[in-house]
Design a protein around this motif. Sequence first.
Motif, short mmCIF file in Angstrom:
data_model
loop_
_atom_site.label_atom_id
_atom_site.label_comp_id
_atom_site.label_asym_id
_atom_site.label_seq_id
_atom_site.Cartn_x
_atom_site.Cartn_y
_atom_site.Cartn_z
N TYR A 71 -1.90 1.10 -4.61
CA TYR A 71 -1.05 -0.22 -3.81
C TYR A 71 -0.48 -0.59 -5.51
CZ TYR A 71 -4.76 -1.45 -1.46
OH TYR A 71 -5.58 -1.34 0.00
N SER B 32 0.49 5.40 0.76
CA SER B 32 0.00 6.15 1.82
C SER B 32 0.39 7.52 0.46
CB SER B 32 0.15 6.22 2.89
OG SER B 32 -0.27 5.14 2.95
N GLU C 183 0.59 -0.92 0.21
CA GLU C 183 -0.37 -0.29 0.13
C GLU C 183 0.71 1.49 -0.42
OE1 GLU C 183 -3.75 2.04 2.40
OE2 GLU C 183 -2.86 0.30 3.12
N HIS D 29 -4.98 6.17 2.51
CA HIS D 29 -4.33 5.54 0.81
C HIS D 29 -4.15 6.20 -0.24
CE1 HIS D 29 -4.56 1.82 -1.81
NE2 HIS D 29 -5.41 2.50 -2.38
#
Length: 92
Positions: A28, A19, A17, A25
């Motif tokens: 990915y 950020s 992930e 978030h």
Amino acid sequence: MFDGPATFMLDLTRQFEVSDSDGDHDHYVHVHCELRYGLTPALEALGSYNSWFFHDAGGDPEEWAQGLSERAAWTAIHRLKPTEIRVYQEQV
């Protein structure tokens, strides 16, 4: 395969992930390691299988890994040499 002979492929994928600067978030990244083998009747008979492990889902990673190691695919490819190995990443 769309671009060559039929193959048996084992795709080991790790998801990361990413950020943003606020810690939220953003997206990915999947990192793949594909092991490709010439297609034999024994490998073709294995069909398709997917398994994911999520650390925050409460499962035991050791049990998950043990279950994967007991699958017939590991026995079928144990002594085979891949015809191709591809490593790449994708953003999802």
